[in-house]
Design a protein around this motif. Structure first.
Motif, PDB file in Angstrom:
ATOM      1  N   GLU A 106      45.391 -48.942  33.198  1.00 21.93           N
ATOM      2  CA  GLU A 106      44.858 -50.159  32.478  1.00 21.93           C
ATOM      3  C   GLU A 106      43.358 -50.176  33.174  1.00 21.93           C
ATOM      4  N   SER A 107      42.666 -50.482  32.084  1.00 24.33           N
ATOM      5  CA  SER A 107      40.967 -50.569  32.985  1.00 24.33           C
ATOM      6  C   SER A 107      40.469 -51.996  32.016  1.00 24.33           C
ATOM      7  N   LYS A 108      40.000 -53.103  32.943  1.00 17.00           N
ATOM      8  CA  LYS A 108      39.417 -54.278  32.515  1.00 17.00           C
ATOM      9  C   LYS A 108      37.747 -54.081  32.382  1.00 17.00           C
ATOM     10  N   HIS A 109      37.414 -54.809  31.183  1.00 20.62           N
ATOM     11  CA  HIS A 109      36.109 -54.773  30.922  1.00 20.62           C
ATOM     12  C   HIS A 109      35.336 -56.020  30.562  1.00 20.62           C
ATOM     13  N   VAL A 110      34.169 -56.227  30.630  1.00 20.14           N
ATOM     14  CA  VAL A 110      33.312 -57.356  30.075  1.00 20.14           C
ATOM     15  C   VAL A 110      32.057 -56.975  29.718  1.00 20.14           C
ATOM     16  N   CYS A 111      31.614 -57.477  28.445  1.00 20.01           N
ATOM     17  CA  CYS A 111      30.493 -57.018  28.057  1.00 20.01           C
ATOM     18  C   CYS A 111      29.379 -57.845  28.479  1.00 20.01           C
ATOM     19  N   VAL A 112      28.130 -57.047  28.974  1.00 22.86           N
ATOM     20  CA  VAL A 112      27.185 -57.721  29.506  1.00 22.86           C
ATOM     21  C   VAL A 112      25.873 -57.437  29.287  1.00 22.86           C
ATOM     22  N   LYS A 113      24.793 -58.116  29.306  1.00 25.27           N
ATOM     23  CA  LYS A 113      23.441 -57.855  29.100  1.00 25.27           C
ATOM     24  C   LYS A 113      23.045 -56.627  29.989  1.00 25.27           C
ATOM     25  N   LYS A 114      22.457 -55.720  29.686  1.00 23.82           N
ATOM     26  CA  LYS A 114      22.102 -54.668  30.566  1.00 23.82           C
ATOM     27  C   LYS A 114      21.195 -54.970  31.751  1.00 23.82           C
ATOM     28  N   ASP A 115      20.093 -55.712  31.125  1.00 23.70           N
ATOM     29  CA  ASP A 115      19.028 -55.878  32.250  1.00 23.70           C
ATOM     30  C   ASP A 115      19.643 -57.114  33.030  1.00 23.70           C
ATOM     31  N   SER A 116      20.473 -58.220  32.785  1.00 24.34           N
ATOM     32  CA  SER A 116      20.812 -59.257  33.701  1.00 24.34           C
ATOM     33  C   SER A 116      22.280 -59.484  34.179  1.00 24.34           C
ATOM     34  N   PHE A 117      23.242 -58.378  33.602  1.00 25.35           N
ATOM     35  CA  PHE A 117      24.597 -58.392  33.874  1.00 25.35           C
ATOM     36  C   PHE A 117      25.217 -59.744  33.615  1.00 25.35           C
ATOM     37  N   ARG A 118      24.578 -60.290  32.719  1.00 23.52           N
ATOM     38  CA  ARG A 118      25.207 -61.922  32.359  1.00 23.52           C
ATOM     39  C   ARG A 118      26.337 -61.659  31.094  1.00 23.52           C
ATOM     40  N   PRO A 119      27.467 -62.205  31.256  1.00 22.21           N
ATOM     41  CA  PRO A 119      28.247 -61.815  30.133  1.00 22.21           C
ATOM     42  C   PRO A 119      27.760 -62.274  28.606  1.00 22.21           C
ATOM     43  N   ILE A 120      28.300 -61.728  27.806  1.00 23.00           N
ATOM     44  CA  ILE A 120      27.961 -62.327  26.581  1.00 23.00           C
ATOM     45  C   ILE A 120      29.422 -62.473  25.778  1.00 23.00           C
ATOM     46  N   SER A 121      29.290 -63.182  24.730  1.00 21.95           N
ATOM     47  CA  SER A 121      30.645 -63.300  23.901  1.00 21.95           C
ATOM     48  C   SER A 121      30.443 -62.182  22.690  1.00 21.95           C
ATOM     49  N   VAL A 122      31.447 -61.354  22.799  1.00 23.92           N
ATOM     50  CA  VAL A 122      31.532 -60.544  21.745  1.00 23.92           C
ATOM     51  C   VAL A 122      31.766 -61.222  20.111  1.00 23.92           C
ATOM     52  N   LYS A 123      32.577 -62.188  20.427  1.00 20.21           N
ATOM     53  CA  LYS A 123      32.619 -63.011  19.108  1.00 20.21           C
ATOM     54  C   LYS A 123      31.541 -63.375  18.498  1.00 20.21           C
ATOM     55  N   LYS A 124      30.473 -63.806  19.451  1.00 22.26           N
ATOM     56  CA  LYS A 124      29.079 -64.158  18.606  1.00 22.26           C
ATOM     57  C   LYS A 124      28.185 -63.146  18.390  1.00 22.26           C
ATOM     58  N   LYS A 125      27.977 -62.270  19.185  1.00 20.76           N
ATOM     59  CA  LYS A 125      27.185 -60.999  19.260  1.00 20.76           C
ATOM     60  C   LYS A 125      27.510 -60.091  18.206  1.00 20.76           C
ATOM     61  N   TYR A 126      29.048 -59.891  18.335  1.00 25.18           N
ATOM     62  CA  TYR A 126      29.441 -58.870  17.319  1.00 25.18           C
ATOM     63  C   TYR A 126      30.624 -59.235  16.646  1.00 25.18           C
ATOM     64  N   PRO A 127      30.449 -60.202  15.577  1.00 24.98           N
ATOM     65  CA  PRO A 127      31.706 -60.713  14.921  1.00 24.98           C
ATOM     66  C   PRO A 127      32.813 -59.700  14.181  1.00 24.98           C
ATOM     67  N   ASP A 128      32.223 -58.629  13.822  1.00 30.10           N
ATOM     68  CA  ASP A 128      32.951 -57.755  12.971  1.00 30.10           C
ATOM     69  C   ASP A 128      33.994 -56.932  14.137  1.00 30.10           C
ATOM     70  N   TRP A 129      33.148 -56.474  15.391  1.00 27.75           N
ATOM     71  CA  TRP A 129      34.073 -55.989  16.505  1.00 27.75           C
ATOM     72  C   TRP A 129      35.007 -56.928  17.109  1.00 27.75           C
ATOM     73  N   HIS A 130      34.641 -58.136  17.047  1.00 29.16           N
ATOM     74  CA  HIS A 130      35.670 -59.181  17.355  1.00 29.16           C
ATOM     75  C   HIS A 130      36.859 -59.363  16.386  1.00 29.16           C
ATOM     76  N   GLU A 131      36.672 -59.255  15.164  1.00 31.75           N
ATOM     77  CA  GLU A 131      37.794 -59.506  14.392  1.00 31.75           C
ATOM     78  C   GLU A 131      38.678 -57.968  14.193  1.00 31.75           C
ATOM     79  N   ALA A 132      37.860 -57.173  14.553  1.00 35.80           N
ATOM     80  CA  ALA A 132      38.671 -55.805  14.768  1.00 35.80           C
ATOM     81  C   ALA A 132      39.487 -55.658  15.987  1.00 35.80           C
TER      82      ALA A 132
END
Length: 143
Positions: A106-132
């Motif tokens: 198993e691998s655990k991941h979180v999506c973050v802004k590359k410049d700050s490493f602040r987490p982002i909401s996949v649901k808000k930033k990539y709604p199609d990806w979130h739905e999939a």
């Protein structure tokens, strides 16, 4: 359950002096499986990186069952074990050419802004990806 499958031909450079796949190379194969899953869902991780978003590994677990050797083929099965809109856990099984279980993980991941490493909401930033991912996750739960 939605599962991506990727076949790997074991290269000499991936093995130790005994012709057995070096343990860290299974992590690389897990990445290949993850990339295949993302592509089969219709997305491209490199495009997300162009947007300044990365998905680092937060934790990884691997259990070795049986070695894979030089000259053999291995099959990686990858699925979404858990997804909550922020964190993603991918599940993996790697099989020998004979269909025997070689590795689980198993691998655990979180999506973050590359410049700050602040987490982002996949649901808000990539709604199609979130739905999939939600759909693939539901398929996993229903299986």
């Amino acid at each position: 359950m939605f599962v991506a499958t990727k076949e790997i031909e074991v290269r000499y450079a991936e093995t130790d002096q005994m012709g057995v796949v070096y343990h860290a190379n299974y992590l690389v194969w897990m990445e290949l499986g993850r990339t295949a899953l993302i592509q089969e869902l219709g997305f491209n991780y490199a495009e997300m990186e162009k947007d300044g978003i990365i998905s680092p590994v937060m934790d990884i677990q691997v259990s070795y069952k049986k070695p894979v050797r030089y000259g053999e083929k291995a099959t990686i099965r990858t699925w979404i074990e858990h997804y909550d809109g922020l964190r993603i856990v991918y599940g993996y099984e790697i099989f020998t050419a004979d269909g025997e279980l070689s590795v689980t993980g198993e691998s655990k991941h979180v999506c973050v802004k590359k410049d700050s490493f602040r987490p982002i909401s996949v649901k808000k930033k990539y709604p199609d990806w979130h739905e999939a991912y939600e759909k693939a996750k539901k398929q996993s739960v229903e299986a």
